[in-house]
Design a protein around this motif. Structure first.
Motif, PDB file in Angstrom:
ATOM      1  N   VAL A 130      49.361   0.167 -34.644  1.00 60.24           N
ATOM      2  CA  VAL A 130      47.696   1.154 -34.621  1.00 60.24           C
ATOM      3  C   VAL A 130      46.720   1.533 -35.921  1.00 60.24           C
ATOM      4  CG1 VAL A 130      46.180   1.840 -32.833  1.00 60.24           C
ATOM      5  CG2 VAL A 130      47.865   0.578 -32.792  1.00 60.24           C
ATOM      6  N   PHE A 131      45.676   2.044 -35.379  1.00 67.08           N
ATOM      7  CA  PHE A 131      45.213   2.968 -36.875  1.00 67.08           C
ATOM      8  C   PHE A 131      43.624   3.484 -36.832  1.00 67.08           C
ATOM      9  CE2 PHE A 131      44.313  -1.339 -38.614  1.00 67.08           C
ATOM     10  CZ  PHE A 131      43.531  -1.335 -38.762  1.00 67.08           C
ATOM     11  N   ARG A 132      43.460   4.178 -37.078  1.00 66.68           N
ATOM     12  CA  ARG A 132      42.765   5.160 -36.678  1.00 66.68           C
ATOM     13  C   ARG A 132      41.186   5.055 -37.554  1.00 66.68           C
ATOM     14  NH1 ARG A 132      42.850  10.524 -34.923  1.00 66.68           N
ATOM     15  NH2 ARG A 132      44.308  10.609 -36.871  1.00 66.68           N
ATOM     16  N   LEU A 133      39.971   5.491 -37.439  1.00 62.64           N
ATOM     17  CA  LEU A 133      39.016   5.493 -38.483  1.00 62.64           C
ATOM     18  C   LEU A 133      39.666   6.551 -40.143  1.00 62.64           C
ATOM     19  CD1 LEU A 133      36.444   3.923 -39.684  1.00 62.64           C
ATOM     20  CD2 LEU A 133      35.533   5.771 -38.658  1.00 62.64           C
ATOM     21  N   PRO A 134      39.756   7.446 -39.466  1.00 65.71           N
ATOM     22  CA  PRO A 134      40.410   8.643 -40.068  1.00 65.71           C
ATOM     23  C   PRO A 134      41.296   8.284 -41.027  1.00 65.71           C
ATOM     24  CG  PRO A 134      40.373   9.868 -38.098  1.00 65.71           C
ATOM     25  CD  PRO A 134      39.593   8.247 -37.586  1.00 65.71           C
ATOM     26  N   ASP A 135      42.062   7.325 -40.664  1.00 67.79           N
ATOM     27  CA  ASP A 135      43.498   6.765 -42.080  1.00 67.79           C
ATOM     28  C   ASP A 135      43.340   5.801 -42.671  1.00 67.79           C
ATOM     29  OD1 ASP A 135      45.307   7.191 -39.450  1.00 67.79           O
ATOM     30  OD2 ASP A 135      45.171   6.297 -38.343  1.00 67.79           O
ATOM     31  N   LEU A 136      41.786   5.335 -42.847  1.00 71.43           N
ATOM     32  CA  LEU A 136      40.950   4.463 -43.258  1.00 71.43           C
ATOM     33  C   LEU A 136      40.223   5.759 -44.007  1.00 71.43           C
ATOM     34  CD1 LEU A 136      39.127   2.160 -41.385  1.00 71.43           C
ATOM     35  CD2 LEU A 136      41.628   1.396 -42.150  1.00 71.43           C
ATOM     36  N   MET A 137      39.780   6.229 -43.908  1.00 66.28           N
ATOM     37  CA  MET A 137      39.278   7.325 -45.010  1.00 66.28           C
ATOM     38  C   MET A 137      40.699   7.661 -46.116  1.00 66.28           C
ATOM     39  SD  MET A 137      35.846   6.502 -44.526  1.00 66.28           S
ATOM     40  CE  MET A 137      36.623   4.934 -44.491  1.00 66.28           C
ATOM     41  N   LYS A 138      41.323   8.453 -45.353  1.00 62.99           N
ATOM     42  CA  LYS A 138      42.474   9.194 -46.344  1.00 62.99           C
ATOM     43  C   LYS A 138      43.064   7.644 -47.585  1.00 62.99           C
ATOM     44  CE  LYS A 138      44.593  11.983 -42.775  1.00 62.99           C
ATOM     45  NZ  LYS A 138      45.180  12.414 -41.909  1.00 62.99           N
ATOM     46  N   SER A 183      37.366   8.707 -29.483  1.00 62.79           N
ATOM     47  CA  SER A 183      38.467   8.399 -30.044  1.00 62.79           C
ATOM     48  C   SER A 183      38.427   6.465 -30.374  1.00 62.79           C
ATOM     49  CB  SER A 183      39.874   8.539 -29.073  1.00 62.79           C
ATOM     50  OG  SER A 183      40.165   7.449 -28.308  1.00 62.79           O
ATOM     51  N   HIS A 184      39.495   6.695 -30.843  1.00 63.26           N
ATOM     52  CA  HIS A 184      39.440   4.662 -31.487  1.00 63.26           C
ATOM     53  C   HIS A 184      39.523   3.999 -30.600  1.00 63.26           C
ATOM     54  CE1 HIS A 184      44.192   6.079 -31.161  1.00 63.26           C
ATOM     55  NE2 HIS A 184      44.225   5.240 -30.875  1.00 63.26           N
ATOM     56  N   THR A 185      40.311   4.605 -28.706  1.00 64.98           N
ATOM     57  CA  THR A 185      40.457   3.899 -27.829  1.00 64.98           C
ATOM     58  C   THR A 185      38.899   3.908 -27.400  1.00 64.98           C
ATOM     59  OG1 THR A 185      40.989   6.389 -26.587  1.00 64.98           O
ATOM     60  CG2 THR A 185      42.984   4.535 -27.496  1.00 64.98           C
ATOM     61  N   MET A 219      47.396   2.080 -46.511  1.00 64.55           N
ATOM     62  CA  MET A 219      47.396   2.992 -44.983  1.00 64.55           C
ATOM     63  C   MET A 219      48.603   4.050 -45.841  1.00 64.55           C
ATOM     64  SD  MET A 219      45.043   1.859 -43.150  1.00 64.55           S
ATOM     65  CE  MET A 219      45.450   0.135 -42.290  1.00 64.55           C
ATOM     66  N   ALA A 220      48.960   4.772 -44.973  1.00 58.30           N
ATOM     67  CA  ALA A 220      49.892   5.574 -45.285  1.00 58.30           C
ATOM     68  C   ALA A 220      51.873   4.898 -44.994  1.00 58.30           C
ATOM     69  CB  ALA A 220      50.501   6.392 -44.732  1.00 58.30           C
ATOM     70  N   LEU A 246      37.001   3.339 -33.451  1.00 53.70           N
ATOM     71  CA  LEU A 246      36.770   2.277 -33.947  1.00 53.70           C
ATOM     72  C   LEU A 246      38.471   1.401 -33.016  1.00 53.70           C
ATOM     73  CD1 LEU A 246      37.796   0.738 -36.757  1.00 53.70           C
ATOM     74  CD2 LEU A 246      39.576   1.516 -36.834  1.00 53.70           C
ATOM     75  N   ILE A 247      37.339   0.133 -32.657  1.00 48.75           N
ATOM     76  CA  ILE A 247      37.920  -0.643 -31.593  1.00 48.75           C
ATOM     77  C   ILE A 247      39.172  -1.900 -32.001  1.00 48.75           C
ATOM     78  CG2 ILE A 247      37.447  -2.598 -29.765  1.00 48.75           C
ATOM     79  CD1 ILE A 247      36.483   0.411 -29.501  1.00 48.75           C
ATOM     80  N   MET A 248      40.192  -1.951 -31.670  1.00 45.42           N
ATOM     81  CA  MET A 248      41.608  -2.387 -32.593  1.00 45.42           C
ATOM     82  C   MET A 248      41.398  -4.017 -31.878  1.00 45.42           C
ATOM     83  SD  MET A 248      42.981  -0.796 -34.803  1.00 45.42           S
ATOM     84  CE  MET A 248      44.272  -1.684 -34.972  1.00 45.42           C
ATOM     85  N   LEU A 249      41.401  -4.946 -31.981  1.00 46.13           N
ATOM     86  CA  LEU A 249      41.064  -5.655 -31.513  1.00 46.13           C
ATOM     87  C   LEU A 249      43.229  -6.575 -31.520  1.00 46.13           C
ATOM     88  CD1 LEU A 249      38.309  -7.601 -33.057  1.00 46.13           C
ATOM     89  CD2 LEU A 249      39.001  -6.971 -30.608  1.00 46.13           C
ATOM     90  N   ASP A 250      44.032  -5.945 -32.511  1.00 49.29           N
ATOM     91  CA  ASP A 250      44.838  -6.673 -33.028  1.00 49.29           C
ATOM     92  C   ASP A 250      46.060  -5.843 -32.968  1.00 49.29           C
ATOM     93  OD1 ASP A 250      46.904  -8.511 -33.552  1.00 49.29           O
ATOM     94  OD2 ASP A 250      46.788  -9.619 -35.188  1.00 49.29           O
TER      95      ASP A 250
END
Length: 657
Positions: free
Chosen positions: A351-359, A330-332, A378-379, A342-346
């Motif tokens: 917070v978003f995930r790779l699928p969010d980018l692809m949408k 998962s993103h975590t 993003m949405a 997907l590693i969140m740094l900030d």
């Protein structure tokens, strides 16, 4: 002996008096010539305050308005944007023996082009933005072999481009755009020519192969031009038709036209159908990765982009899918889902995930040396830039994570760090906050609209100072790296709406695979500095070289050939101009030079040229360069023009005051 000494002293005094008289006579001649020239003008009010009879045009700090001096005599006229008109008295100008530059751009002069060709020693003519009309005689430039720069754009000139212009052996810049020139472009091969613009005229025929080094924008707006440069095939040359076959040929021509029209109509219908399908489809292609996630497949999205400058952003849904071995998680990073993590740094922006980018609907931003990039919204309306890196394969995941987190820990007003990243063995994704104004590259070279007009001298100085501060901070925090930034260039400098620069893509050198020849194959720009190219030496002064190049790019408005995509060798050009005492002539015409700012601009030009020296040993240290830059102000006390331009062998030289 005493008698001889007295005679020598009297002779010396007599010679001094003669020199003073000669000097005064020469200065009066220049004064009279300029006043005669002014009397031929209408609306010469901008010149009245300082153009006073019985005064000297070149008198230290009190030079006449619009007059450029060198060695105590008049060397140039700079009357840009003063609203002048009237008849230019060439006979008066011929009295100015040292005249080398004429600048009357953006005034109201009209009629045919004045006989500047009678001034054979001219080196530069800046006549753009007037109302000159008529035909330039074919032999106009025949006796002007010293001429290096011709700017006659944005007038109403017509007829063929005079053949004599193609015979100038020292020509550096030729700008004839936005006129009514017609006919063919003669074939000419001048290795000195660096800047050419013949766009928006009425030229016809094939673009000569000798001009292939210039990009298509140099020829655009000429409907009759053809050639590979414009992606427009030239019609084959055919012999004159046989009179006996004229009737048959006419019938064939009509049939061909009808056939072609039907074919074009068919193609148009097909394109319209495809366009409607694509429009209806919208951004559904961005759901590919999400759908595959729901089906627990081991496939990932792959953005297909083309090389585009930041100024040519286009929307795209052209996503391809490819098989790849993906890490499950998962993103975590705790597993599940079938999507690489997907590693969140900030997470301050959410917070978003790779699928969010692809949408999200994608917008191509370009293809740089490290990989492609695109914008995703993003949405919730938050926009990010996703950079798809293919060159960062030198480190395993643990070491890569450590380097990225080190970069993320840096905080400074003039840098921008990633919000998130994704690691895969053969590919990395770096996600940054989207900065709406775009890169410095786009602002300087993308278009000449509102964003460019806002970048005046105070704004450009602010940008340079911000870049220097950000670079200094990076060097202090990443001091263990050979070139702490490593990739400083205008495309990696973003600008906020307040023209505050943000440095990006820094600190990546440990992640790039080492190459045998860094100068030719390494994707980061500092590795292309002269010492890296010839000796393979990578030091912090590689970044200083990049800083100097960016400073000169900001001041000249020219695209540097050092970036490897055409353009002008601005380092050599600027250093030559400095050596010839023409420092301010290299400035972007958009910069309005005032008396109080001229000396400060000259200081920054010299700093940039010194930082861009080919020999790193005589380049200033970064700290010294930053100190010099901080000393430059928007306005300063009136200064003399630079009397002596050293060969920059002493690092950043001072302006003689």
């Amino acid at each position: 002996m005493a008698f001889t000494s007295v005679i020598l002293r009297k002779l010396s005094s007599f010679l001094s008096i003669l020199l003073i008289l000669f000097s005064s006579t020469f200065a009066v001649t220049e004064t009279d010539a300029l006043l005669k020239f002014k009397n031929s003008l209408t609306n010469a009010s901008p010149l009245k305050s300082s153009w006073v009879p019985n005064s000297l045009p070149c008198n230290g700090q009190k030079t006449w308005t619009g007059i450029v001096c060198y060695g105590g005599s008049v060397s140039g006229l700079r009357f840009g944007g003063m609203g002048l008109s009237g008849t230019i008295d060439i006979d008066a100008l011929l009295e100015l023996r040292g005249l080398r530059t004429i600048g009357i751009a953006n005034n109201n002069f009209s009629d045919t082009l004045p006989q500047f060709n009678r001034i054979g020693a001219l080196r530069a003519m800046y006549l753009s933005g007037n109302q000159f009309s008529g035909v330039i005689p074919p032999d106009y430039f025949a006796k002007m072999d010293s001429l290096k720069k011709i700017w006659i754009s944005n007038n109403n000139l017509e007829g063929e481009i005079p053949p004599s212009v193609f015979q100038l052996s020292h020509l550096l810049e030729l700008h004839l755009e936005n006129n009514k020139f017609s006919g063919k472009i003669l074939s000419f091969n001048q290795p000195t020519l660096r800047s050419l613009n013949l766009s928006h005229n009425q030229l016809v025929g094939k673009i000569p192969d000798t001009l292939s080094k210039f990009n298509s924008t140099s020829f655009s707006g000429n409907a009759g031009l053809c050639g590979e440069k414009l992606s427009k095939a030239c019609p084959p040359e055919s012999p004159p038709p046989d009179p006996e076959d004229t009737k048959k040929d006419s019938i064939k021509t009509i049939a061909a036209v009808v056939t072609l029209a039907l074919m074009l109509l068919s193609v148009a219908i097909i394109l319209i159908i495809r366009w409607r399908r694509k429009k209806n489809k919208g951004s559904d292609d961005f759901n590919v990765l999400e759908n595959e996630s729901n089906n627990n497949s081991n496939r990932a999205a792959d953005v297909s982009v083309q090389i585009l400058p930041a100024s040519q952003k286009v929307e795209t849904t052209e996503f391809k899918r490819k098989n790849s071995s993906s890490r499950k998680g998962s993103h975590t990073g705790k597993g599940g889902g079938g999507i690489p993590e997907l590693i969140m740094l900030d997470d301050s922006k959410g917070v978003f995930r790779l699928p969010d980018l692809m949408k999200a609907a994608a917008e191509v931003l370009g293809n740089g040396s490290l990989g492609s990039s695109y914008k995703a919204v993003m949405a919730n309306g938050f926009a990010v830039v996703v950079k798809r890196m293919r060159e960062m394969n030198a480190l395993g995941k643990d070491c890569f994570d450590a380097e990225i987190k080190k970069i993320r820990s840096l905080k400074h007003t003039n840098i921008i760090t990633p919000l998130a990243y994704h690691y895969r063995k053969d590919e990395k994704l770096m996600i940054y906050e989207h900065i709406a104004k775009g890169s410095l590259l786009f602002v300087l070279h993308g278009d000449r609209g509102e964003s460019h007009a806002q970048v005046n001298w105070p704004s450009r100085l602010k940008i340079v100072k911000g870049i220097a501060k950000g670079l200094g901070y990076i060097h202090s925090e990443l001091a263990t790296l050979g070139a702490p930034h490593g990739n400083l260039k205008s495309s990696n400098i973003l600008l906020t709406q307040e023209n505050e620069p943000l440095l990006t893509d820094f600190g990546f050198s440990p992640m790039i695979n080492p190459r045998d020849n860094p100068a030719t194959s390494a994707p980061i720009f500092a590795y292309k500095s002269p010492e890296a190219a010839h000796l393979g030496r990578i030091t912090p002064k590689c970044d200083v070289y990049c800083l100097g190049l960016v400073i000169l790019e900001i001041l000249t408005g020219k695209f540097p050939s050092q970036y490897g995509k055409g353009g002008t060798d601005i380092i050599e050009w600027v250093q030559t101009s400095i050596a010839e005492g023409r420092g301010l002539e290299i400035l972007d015409p958009e910069i309005e030079v005032q008396k109080k700012s001229a000396g400060q601009i000259e200081k920054l030009i010299i700093i940039g040229a010194a930082c861009a020296e080919s020999n790193p040993d005589i380049r200033p240290e970064l700290g010294e360069a930053i100190s010099r830059i901080e000393e430059v102000q928007v306005e300063g006390p009136h200064q003399k023009s630079i009397e002596v331009f050293p060969s920059l062998r002493d690092g950043c030289p001072y302006v003689n005051s």
